[in-house]
Design an enzyme around this catalytic site. Structure first.
Site, PDB file in Angstrom:
ATOM      1  N   LEU A  97      59.575  67.290 129.656  1.00  0.00           N
ATOM      2  CA  LEU A  97      58.452  69.275 129.843  1.00  0.00           C
ATOM      3  C   LEU A  97      57.103  69.239 128.734  1.00  0.00           C
ATOM      4  O   LEU A  97      56.439  69.994 129.431  1.00  0.00           O
ATOM      5  CB  LEU A  97      59.665  70.205 130.002  1.00  0.00           C
ATOM      6  CG  LEU A  97      60.958  70.040 130.764  1.00  0.00           C
ATOM      7  CD1 LEU A  97      61.433  71.205 130.438  1.00  0.00           C
ATOM      8  CD2 LEU A  97      59.199  70.642 131.798  1.00  0.00           C
ATOM      9  N   GLN A 132      60.470  66.320 121.358  1.00  0.00           N
ATOM     10  CA  GLN A 132      60.147  66.079 122.816  1.00  0.00           C
ATOM     11  C   GLN A 132      61.102  67.130 123.502  1.00  0.00           C
ATOM     12  O   GLN A 132      62.361  67.796 123.276  1.00  0.00           O
ATOM     13  CB  GLN A 132      60.308  65.226 123.366  1.00  0.00           C
ATOM     14  CG  GLN A 132      58.899  64.388 123.508  1.00  0.00           C
ATOM     15  CD  GLN A 132      59.309  62.903 123.103  1.00  0.00           C
ATOM     16  OE1 GLN A 132      60.285  62.193 123.712  1.00  0.00           O
ATOM     17  NE2 GLN A 132      58.694  61.448 123.605  1.00  0.00           N
ATOM     18  N   ASP A 184      59.018  82.927 113.047  1.00  0.00           N
ATOM     19  CA  ASP A 184      58.170  82.555 114.268  1.00  0.00           C
ATOM     20  C   ASP A 184      57.652  82.868 115.666  1.00  0.00           C
ATOM     21  O   ASP A 184      57.607  82.485 116.938  1.00  0.00           O
ATOM     22  CB  ASP A 184      58.004  80.685 114.284  1.00  0.00           C
ATOM     23  CG  ASP A 184      56.599  79.512 114.332  1.00  0.00           C
ATOM     24  OD1 ASP A 184      55.791  80.888 115.149  1.00  0.00           O
ATOM     25  OD2 ASP A 184      57.088  79.320 115.261  1.00  0.00           O
TER      26      ASP A 184
END
Ligand code: AMP
Length: 630
Positions: free
Chosen positions: A338, A345, A467
């Site tokens: 994806l 990953q 974040d």
């Protein structure tokens, strides 16, 4: 201390040491050995010997070839070894030639014994030789004793000992070493012999024998003295060797210290490096706007409100397998990738019988690349830990399971079909510019609301995200937004505030000033980020502070500058984001308040984002060049 200063230090040390070594050896190098005296120490004279008679010729040598001067000294020790008053000597010595003459008559002194010293001086040192004089009567000669003629002094008559190199006493005018320090052993030995002689019927012949017998002993002593005295050349060589050895030792010591220091530095450096990897890299802004984030050093935060996380995470690591989140790897079927970052990953997979669902489920599996560092591994571990603490919430990406039994570790998440909100918004902008329907103001306000809901939930669980940005919100086919990416998220249930210890790339443009400058993270710094996220939604995924470099952003934020209101954004909505950017964290709203405010906007039929006025060319996306997180 640098290598150079270490070398200088060792050189100075060596010099000082050598100076000290040379100082005493100076004495050795200039050592003036005393003259060596050759004479008969046992004089046998006759009471009839005429005045002017040559008694003895003293010979002496000096290693340094100094001019020698001869002399006589009366002894206060008589022949029996007793102390007596100093008597004038009936001898005189030529102080240049060393010839000793009788200078007064010995008549009537037959049978007497005299002790005296013959001295030879080289100007600095005086060699003293003790001499025993035995004055014979005419009768003694008549009974057969042979008087040794001066010329016969090299002979080996029974009573006259052969020519010997006698023990000498060296007296340096400047030295405290004197007679008394040298003499006692000889004297004592002699005295004991004399005492023995006395008790066994003392007579002069016995004494002579005793003295003669003493010769071998004294010769040994003399040899000893001689062997202790090295020649100046020997001394010089020995001193040189000593200096060389000490220099080598000092140099070795210096090198040892330097090597040790170097090792300590390397250890410290590697510690610092690993600390760097875990320390925040934010710093005060330099004037150089093209700064490298990796070089940033923040002003040290003076509040330590969070204990080191490494330890904590190691514990998590161990606990990781103690729960029922573990999922058998073989039940995962990989479809396609994806997306991937530098170290991680995300794969689209099919999981069989995962969680409560039977059959197959499409999942997203997060894993690390082979080149991932321990830091990234810990981030993934942390993400997993945070997610495990969460229950199901429709606006938060759900954890389905994990594979932590071995490397590579898998974190299995619910699959969110639409991908990142940031990409979704940008795609919508593109679509709009090409005349497509794109997103509506209500869609966008709905995103604001949903993210606020997700964050409200996380806050209720004591989690700060750290974040929060459109890139970390996933959106599904039903346009449901889900807060994702908890790699930096922390549980701050106990402290409410987290002082960040790590990070490589930083989301500068989403960070509150207290996070940028003091490393302080709290729900209120998440609120700041949320305000920026609203701005991203309104501008369809633009990069905040377009046209400004990260360093400028930091400086401007510190100076009170805030993101401008996009023209197509109504004041009511802009006020909400502006509210999130209050300098004082306490004055910022809570997520619950934001949920309510967004809900209020949604309930209102007004379009707070006038997309038909969206200035297509005013906003753009910036690619990260400096390593900044965008
Ligand atoms: P990230 O490494 O978090 O930036 O993710 C890389 C890519 O994986 C992104 O394009 C995401 O859209 C995608 N991704 C991450 N998590 C999920 C998920 N749970 N479901 C679907 N796609 C995901």
């Amino acid at each position: 201390m640098s290598r150079r200063s270490a070398m200088i230090f060792s050189a100075i040390f060596t010099l000082v040491a050598v100076t000290f070594i040379i100082k005493p050896s100076d004495c050795q190098l200039n050592d003036n050995t005393p003259p060596t005296v050759y004479l008969n120490r046992n004089w046998i004279l006759h009471e009839t010997d005429p005045v002017g008679h040559v008694v003895e010729r003293v010979r002496a040598e000096d290693n340094e070839q100094d001019e020698l001067s001869y002399g006589l000294e009366p002894s206060t020790l008589n022949y029996n070894g007793d102390l007596t008053a100093e008597q004038p000597l009936p001898f005189t010595i030529d102080n240049v030639t060393g010839i000793i003459y009788l200078n007064e008559t010995l008549k009537g002194r037959g049978g007497q014994h005299i002790s005296l010293y013959v001295t030879v001086s080289d100007g600095q040192l005086i060699a003293k030789s003790e001499v025993y004089v035995n004055i014979k009567t005419a009768d003694d000669f008549r009974t057969g004793e042979t008087r040794t003629p001066f010329s016969n002094q090299y002979g080996t008559s029974g009573l006259i000992r052969p020519f010997l190199r006698l023990p000498t006493l060296t007296i340096s005018p400047s030295s405290s070493i004197g007679y008394s320090q040298y003499q006692p052993p000889i004297k004592t030995r002699l005295q004991s012999k004399l005492d023995t002689s006395k008790s066994s019927g003392f007579n002069t012949a016995n004494l002579d024998n005793a003295v003669a017998a003493n010769v071998s002993e004294e010769s040994m002593f003399n040899t000893k003295v001689k062997s202790n005295k090295s020649s100046p050349t020997q001394n010089f060589v020995m001193t040189l060797v000593l200096v060389a050895v000490i220099c080598v030792l000092i140099f070795g010591f210096g090198m040892g210290v330097w090597t040790l220091r170097k090792r300590i530095c390397i250890i410290k450096k590697s510690k610092n490096q690993s600390k760097d990897a875990t320390d925040i890299n934010v710093s005060t802004i330099s004037n150089d706007l093209s700064f490298d984030l990796k070089r940033w050093r923040s002003p040290k935060a003076d509040r330590n409100r969070y204990e080191a996380w490494e330890k904590e995470e190691k514990m998590v690591d161990i606990k990781l397998r103690d729960d029922n989140w573990e999922f058998p790897r073989h039940k995962l079927k990989v479809f396609n990738i994806l997306g991937e970052g530098c170290f991680g990953q995300v794969w689209k997979c099919e999981a069989r019988d995962i969680g409560t669902s039977s059959g197959t489920t499409i999942v997203a599996v997060k894993t690390l690349k082979e080149n991932a560092t321990e830091r990234e591994r810990l981030d993934l571990v942390q993400e997993l830990k945070v997610m495990k603490s969460l229950e199901m919430h429709q606006n938060v990406v759900r954890l389905l399971g994990c594979c932590t039994d071995r490397e590579p570790m898998f974190v299995i998440l619910e699959y969110v079909s639409g991908g990142k909100l940031q990409s979704f918004l940008r795609a919508s902008r593109e679509e709009r510019s090409q005349g497509g329907p794109g997103l509506t103001s209500r869609d966008l306000t709905g995103f604001v609301y949903q993210v606020a809901k997700g964050m409200e939930y996380l806050t209720s669980k004591g989690i700060i995200h750290r974040d929060l940005a459109a890139r970390n919100i996933l959106i599904d086919d039903n346009r449901v937004c889900k807060v994702a990416d908890f790699g930096f998220a922390r549980d701050v249930t106990d402290n409410q505030i987290y002082e960040r210890k790590s990070e490589g790339r930083l989301p500068i443009r989403w960070m509150a000033p207290e996070s940028l400058y003091d490393n302080i993270f709290s729900v209120k710094s998440d609120i700041w980020s949320f305000g920026v996220l609203i701005w991203e939604i309104v501008t369809l995924g633009s990069t905040p502070y377009p046209g400004l470099a990260a360093a400028e952003v930091m400086r401007k934020i510190k100076d009170g500058y805030r993101l401008d209101r996009p023209e197509h954004c109504k004041r009511e909505l802009y006020n909400i984001m502006y509210y999130c950017w209050d300098k004082d964290p306490v004055c910022r709203p809570s997520f619950t308040e934001l949920v309510n405010l967004a809900e209020g906007l949604l309930l209102d039929e007004t379009d707070y984002i006038e997309l038909d006025r969206f200035p297509d060319h005013s906003y753009y996306n910036v690619l990260s060049l400096s390593g900044e997180k965008l």
